[in-house]
Design an enzyme around this catalytic site. Structure first.
Site, PDB file in Angstrom:
ATOM      1  N   ASP A 177       0.897  -1.082   0.208  1.00 55.55           N
ATOM      2  CA  ASP A 177       0.063  -0.042  -0.105  1.00 55.55           C
ATOM      3  C   ASP A 177       0.913   1.020   0.066  1.00 55.55           C
ATOM      4  O   ASP A 177       1.617   1.341   1.075  1.00 55.55           O
ATOM      5  CB  ASP A 177      -0.769  -0.334   1.285  1.00 55.55           C
ATOM      6  N   HIS A 178       1.163   1.938  -1.170  1.00 55.83           N
ATOM      7  CA  HIS A 178       2.400   2.777  -1.391  1.00 55.83           C
ATOM      8  C   HIS A 178       2.013   3.980  -0.301  1.00 55.83           C
ATOM      9  O   HIS A 178       3.037   4.710   0.251  1.00 55.83           O
ATOM     10  CB  HIS A 178       2.356   3.185  -2.629  1.00 55.83           C
ATOM     11  N   ASP A 235     -11.038   1.715  -4.642  1.00 57.12           N
ATOM     12  CA  ASP A 235      -9.686   2.218  -4.973  1.00 57.12           C
ATOM     13  C   ASP A 235      -9.019   3.026  -3.817  1.00 57.12           C
ATOM     14  O   ASP A 235      -7.697   2.971  -3.851  1.00 57.12           O
ATOM     15  CB  ASP A 235      -9.901   3.065  -6.043  1.00 57.12           C
ATOM     16  N   HIS A 240      -5.846   2.763   1.228  1.00 56.79           N
ATOM     17  CA  HIS A 240      -5.023   3.982   1.708  1.00 56.79           C
ATOM     18  C   HIS A 240      -5.746   4.604   2.940  1.00 56.79           C
ATOM     19  O   HIS A 240      -4.940   4.817   3.858  1.00 56.79           O
ATOM     20  CB  HIS A 240      -4.829   4.859   0.601  1.00 56.79           C
TER      21      HIS A 240
HETATM   22  C1  BG6 Z   1      -3.791   4.757  -6.254  1.00 58.32           C
HETATM   23  C2  BG6 Z   1      -4.956   4.859  -6.918  1.00 58.32           C
HETATM   24  O1  BG6 Z   1      -3.412   3.730  -5.276  1.00 58.32           O
HETATM   25  O2  BG6 Z   1      -3.490   5.985  -5.556  1.00 58.32           O
HETATM   26  C3  BG6 Z   1      -5.160   6.119  -7.757  1.00 58.32           C
HETATM   27  O3  BG6 Z   1      -5.353   3.732  -7.559  1.00 58.32           O
HETATM   28  C4  BG6 Z   1      -4.726   7.415  -6.956  1.00 58.32           C
HETATM   29  O4  BG6 Z   1      -6.716   6.222  -8.111  1.00 58.32           O
HETATM   30  C5  BG6 Z   1      -3.273   7.175  -6.368  1.00 58.32           C
HETATM   31  O5  BG6 Z   1      -4.762   8.369  -7.794  1.00 58.32           O
HETATM   32  C6  BG6 Z   1      -2.993   8.253  -5.439  1.00 58.32           C
HETATM   33  O6  BG6 Z   1      -1.607   8.024  -4.988  1.00 58.32           O
HETATM   34  P1  BG6 Z   1      -0.779   9.483  -4.718  1.00 58.32           P
HETATM   35  O7  BG6 Z   1       0.596   8.725  -4.330  1.00 58.32           O
HETATM   36  O8  BG6 Z   1      -0.570  10.004  -6.218  1.00 58.32           O
HETATM   37  O9  BG6 Z   1      -1.282  10.322  -3.873  1.00 58.32           O
END
Ligand code: BG6
Length: 484
Positions: A177-178, A235, A240
């Site tokens: 989960d980045h 999503d 997140h």
């Molecule tokens: C992703 C989603 O996991 O995270 C996207 O699938 C979203 O829809 C993105 O835009 C947001 O990540 P970050 O790091 O750009 O805030």
């Protein structure tokens, strides 16, 4: 401040889906930046694997394009790029057949850490894991990295977990989960558990409510087909925002250890109350000057999928009973902003007259942009005009406080990939955690499908539908303005 780079062991990283979008946008540029920071040993190897027939040179051309597009100019150093490319190679591999596997087996070293990164559709997780095992490629020091979406509901997540468990142990599986790799998200834990200041106040007695916002200005154009089957709930919220909620709400683990931390997060998820329809607001963006409507982006004129969702979430445990967590996330909003706001209660009694101002503190953890933390405190307005109170921020912007001039805050993927090589699972989701998150999310989604609920329309560049404002107004509270 000099950033500390912890060396990692020698490794072979096999990147499945190496020709895909995530590989070129995030994974390869992150590996290059770590290489530049001296963290990738000169003997380490990055092996691209995908279906397309291509030789090493062809793949290096793709990597080069990715670096040109997604690494800032200041970090694109010719000699470093040439050295990095020399460590990259490519093997065509058939995920559902036998092609390429013997060659792959010969290419990876048993004495190095072996990391297999699945940047592919989840339907390939099982077949790839099984082939790595049956061809004798995976061994005890192998690690498996999987990207989201990890399932679309509890049933599919269980199936994925079972498919992976058939070939790998849980301690070898790294579910990304980045958001957990974002610098400020880790700082949330440091702020909470390395300072004595906040913990005594971090509960229903002193916290009025918590707001978690992840607002984006982008739409879903280009990913409409995927997004329309997911929506904001699958999503963004199930993963997140859920992770942000857990880190904010969890009890202090005994040690900063992968399983102890994940045990505490799991307890939070299990303590979440089911939501009622009145606690959910869903929205869809309309056509606007910056782009087409959600329905056009998704190429589905009948779609009821939400590009925005706001929720009022309650946690039934001693620490949080009675303190709501308001969550919201949406596309095509007025501004890109991700933050967690801990809104404290007012003082139990004010010795100042009401019209002299309010005295409620708030701690804001800004995930992006301008990563940092600010604590709003009430002070006396300067000047001779009597005892007037004013809220001012004690602001710590990380770029000012920590970074040498112009240094970029590392991308979440840089931290996460190096943690895989180090064998540190702390910032990755455990299988039971993902399943618990789906177990809470599923009935919410099923509920609105059963009710045939239509999302409210909202203007592009706004803060979301009006109804989401009402979600808080009804409780005598308000969202933080997005466009300040
Ligand atoms: C992703 C989603 O996991 O995270 C996207 O699938 C979203 O829809 C993105 O835009 C947001 O990540 P970050 O790091 O750009 O805030």
């Amino acid at each position: 401040m000099v950033s500390r780079t912890i060396p990692v062991d020698d490794f072979d990283l096999v990147l499945f889906g190496a020709t895909g979008d995530l590989a070129s946008r995030k994974i390869l540029p992150s590996l290059y930046r770590r290489f530049l920071a001296g963290q990738v040993p000169p003997t380490a190897r990055i092996i691209g694997a995908a279906r397309s027939e291509m030789d090493d040179e062809g793949f290096r051309g793709l990597v080069r394009e990715a670096l040109d597009s997604f690494v800032s100019a200041g970090k694109r150093q010719e000699q470093a790029i040439a050295d990095f490319l020399a460590q990259c190679s490519y093997i065509p591999v058939d995920a559902k057949g036998d092609g390429g596997w013997d060659r792959l087996k010969e290419s990876v070293r048993d004495e190095a850490v072996k990391a297999f990164y699945f940047s592919v559709a989840p339907s390939l997780f099982g077949p790839l894991a099984q082939r790595l095992r049956s061809h004798g490629i995976a061994c005890e020091n192998s690690r498996l990295v999987v990207e989201k979406p990890f399932g679309v509901d509890l049933e599919s997540a269980r199936k994925l977990n079972a498919d992976l468990a058939a070939s790998f142990d849980e301690h070898q599986i790294y579910r990304i989960d980045h958001f957990l790799g974002k610098e400020t998200v880790q700082n949330l834990m440091a702020v909470r558990f390395a300072n004595v200041l906040f913990e005594p106040l971090w509960n229903e007695r002193y916290v009025d409510h918590v707001q978690i916002t992840v607002a984006e200005t982008v739409g879903v154009g280009g990913r409409g087909a995927y997004y329309d089957t997911a929506g904001a709930m699958r999503d963004m919220v199930q993963n997140h925002l859920m992770q942000l909620l857990c880190l904010t709400a969890m009890e202090p683990p005994t040690h900063f250890d992968a399983d102890m931390l994940r045990d505490e997060k799991l307890k939070v998820i299990r303590a979440l109350d089911p939501l009622t329809p009145a606690e959910i607001v869903r929205g869809q963006y309309k056509e606007g000057p910056d782009g087409p409507s959600y329905l056009d982006d998704a190429e589905n004129p009948q779609s009821r999928t939400e590009s925005y969702v706001a929720l009022k979430v309650s946690i039934s445990n001693w620490r949080w009973k009675g303190t709501p967590f308001y969550l919201r996330t949406g596309k095509r909003m007025t501004r890109r902003l991700s933050e967690i706001v801990i809104q404290f209660k007012e003082t139990p009694h004010s010795i100042f007259d009401r019209d002299e101002g309010s005295s409620a503190n708030a701690l804001t953890i800004r995930l992006q942009p301008d990563e940092g933390i600010d604590l709003s405190v009430t002070i006396k307005e300067p000047g001779p005009g009597g005892m007037r109170l004013v809220n001012v921020p004690l602001d710590m912007t990380f770029a000012d406080a920590l970074g040498p001039d112009g240094e970029e805050i590392p991308d979440a993927y840089e931290r996460l990939i190096m943690d895989v090589i180090r064998g540190n699972q702390t910032l990755f989701m455990r299988g039971d955690e993902v399943e618990a998150a789906w177990a809470w999310t599923d009935p919410i989604i099923e509920g609105w499908i059963d009710r045939g609920a239509q999302p409210y329309k909202y203007a592009q560049g706004s803060s979301g539908p009006e109804e989401a404002m009402m979600l808080m107004h009804r409780d005598g509270r308000r969202w933080r303005e997005l466009d300040v």
